[in-house]
Write a protein that holds these residues in place. Structure first.
Motif, PDB file in Angstrom:
ATOM      1  N   LEU A  10       6.223 -17.871   3.332  1.00  0.00           N
ATOM      2  CA  LEU A  10       6.668 -17.895   1.940  1.00  0.00           C
ATOM      3  C   LEU A  10       5.563 -18.466   1.050  1.00  0.00           C
ATOM      4  CD1 LEU A  10      10.429 -18.941   2.093  1.00  0.00           C
ATOM      5  CD2 LEU A  10       9.369 -16.711   2.386  1.00  0.00           C
ATOM      6  N   PRO A  11       5.365 -17.886  -0.150  1.00  0.00           N
ATOM      7  CA  PRO A  11       4.229 -18.252  -1.003  1.00  0.00           C
ATOM      8  C   PRO A  11       4.510 -19.440  -1.915  1.00  0.00           C
ATOM      9  CG  PRO A  11       5.387 -16.423  -2.000  1.00  0.00           C
ATOM     10  CD  PRO A  11       6.117 -16.745  -0.714  1.00  0.00           C
ATOM     11  N   TRP A  23      -2.230 -18.806   6.617  1.00  0.00           N
ATOM     12  CA  TRP A  23      -2.508 -17.404   6.933  1.00  0.00           C
ATOM     13  C   TRP A  23      -3.563 -17.276   8.032  1.00  0.00           C
ATOM     14  CZ3 TRP A  23       0.260 -13.317   5.027  1.00  0.00           C
ATOM     15  CH2 TRP A  23       1.153 -13.614   3.996  1.00  0.00           C
ATOM     16  N   THR A  36       5.117 -11.647   3.505  1.00  0.00           N
ATOM     17  CA  THR A  36       5.607 -12.607   2.530  1.00  0.00           C
ATOM     18  C   THR A  36       6.693 -11.945   1.691  1.00  0.00           C
ATOM     19  OG1 THR A  36       4.916 -14.350   0.995  1.00  0.00           O
ATOM     20  CG2 THR A  36       4.018 -12.129   0.599  1.00  0.00           C
ATOM     21  N   ALA A  53       3.279 -12.162  -4.642  1.00  0.00           N
ATOM     22  CA  ALA A  53       3.039 -11.589  -3.322  1.00  0.00           C
ATOM     23  C   ALA A  53       1.710 -10.849  -3.233  1.00  0.00           C
ATOM     24  CB  ALA A  53       4.189 -10.662  -2.938  1.00  0.00           C
ATOM     25  N   THR A  56      -1.342 -13.112  -3.313  1.00  0.00           N
ATOM     26  CA  THR A  56      -1.358 -13.886  -2.068  1.00  0.00           C
ATOM     27  C   THR A  56      -1.848 -13.035  -0.905  1.00  0.00           C
ATOM     28  OG1 THR A  56       0.418 -15.350  -2.803  1.00  0.00           O
ATOM     29  CG2 THR A  56       0.084 -15.159  -0.432  1.00  0.00           C
ATOM     30  N   THR A  71       4.698  -7.018   2.718  1.00  0.00           N
ATOM     31  CA  THR A  71       5.814  -7.589   1.977  1.00  0.00           C
ATOM     32  C   THR A  71       7.098  -7.363   2.760  1.00  0.00           C
ATOM     33  OG1 THR A  71       6.146  -5.516   0.753  1.00  0.00           O
ATOM     34  CG2 THR A  71       4.718  -7.177  -0.252  1.00  0.00           C
TER      35      THR A  71
END
Length: 303
Positions: A10-11, A23, A36, A53, A56, A71
């Motif tokens: 989760l970001p 990561w 994510t 997302a 990231t 995603t």
């Protein structure tokens, strides 16, 4: 049947305060894919840090080499196929062809209302399904054709250019999250994978056994829809995003618990299990040492 293990990151962390290292650690641990959430914010994280997302994943692509990225999931709640396609083509290029798009119809909550005008009603379940049914085919065209013109009820493209297209051909893979009949048809037609979180009705009061039977039923419906579409259901990966079934916390309590959970779901026909990266004081709290041991040893012990 072989089984892959992936994770969701989760970001919520700043990139230089734990984001980047998570990561890179995911790649070191050997996860197949690190996904994510594609949300503007999410549930209990709404009043805290939350990052986009696509940026990231772009940053993650720059610090990893072999880890697939994606995603889980993107939805029409705040995305338009034309702009999304451009971002995905760019992301697929930057990553060297390591992107999977998880895509779903979206639900209620913050994302579903953030862009609405004052007094405007949230989309009904039917409208979400209608939008999804238009969103996915248009996105498919945008990712496979150099130029697209299409006028729809919800989404249109006017000479939208998407050169040079995806690194992955004919386009990057879609992992379609769906349990209803219309969504399953989209998975059968456009998906390279199908995603489920189980039966939400069982989340609070159901049993693990009931959950397994519900998932068996979903897989059966997917098989029927694929057969009706003239597609072999074996062509689709079957992805279980954990954390939303009645035994949601049990798989991360120990390696043995994970092996038992993963084995039962592999027998059902799942080809990929996705576990959430531990987040203290949240619905996804777990012992990080146990989590890493599962990542490194879980599939080997499953045999």
């Amino acid at each position: 049947m072989s089984l892959r293990l992936s994770t969701v990151i989760l970001p919520y962390r700043r990139w230089n305060e734990g984001g980047r290292s998570t990561w890179t650690r995911a790649e070191q641990l050997g996860f197949h894919t690190a996904y994510t959430y594609d949300h503007l914010s999410w549930r209990t994280f709404r009043d805290g840090p939350w990052f986009g997302a696509v940026p990231t994943l772009t940053a993650a692509a720059g610090v990893t080499e072999t880890l697939r990225l994606g995603t889980l999931v993107t939805s029409p709640n705040f995305r338009h196929p034309v702009t999304l396609a451009k971002e995905l083509i760019s992301l697929d290029d930057i990553s060297g062809g390591r992107i999977t798009l998880g895509v779903g119809a979206g639900g209620t909550g913050f994302d579903a209302t953030a862009l609405l005008n004052s007094g405007q009603e949230p989309w009904s379940p039917r409208e979400r399904a209608d939008r999804f049914a238009e969103f996915v085919p248009l996105l498919d065209r945008l990712l496979t054709e150099d130029a697209v013109t299409q006028e729809g009820r919800f989404y249109s493209a006017n000479e939208a250019r998407n050169i040079p297209g995806c690194v992955q051909r004919p386009r990057l893979p879609f992992a379609v999250a769906a349990t209803g009949p219309r969504g399953l048809k989209l998975a059968a037609r456009y998906g390279q994978a199908w995603v489920t979180t189980g039966d939400p009705k069982l989340y609070e009061t159901g049993t693990p056994e009931q959950s397994v039977e519900a998932l068996r039923g979903q897989l059966g419906k997917l098989s029927e829809v694929c057969a009706a579409a003239g597609r072999d259901v074996a062509e689709l990966d079957k992805v279980l995003l954990t954390g939303f079934t009645p035994d949601r916390s049990r798989p991360l309590r120990s390696v043995d618990a994970f092996v038992d959970f993963a084995g039962r779901h592999r027998e059902l026909g799942f080809t990929e299990i996705v576990i959430h990266w531990p987040i203290p004081d949240s619905d996804f709290a777990a012992d990080e040492k146990v989590f890493e041991k599962i990542a490194m040893e879980g599939l080997a012990q499953l045999g």
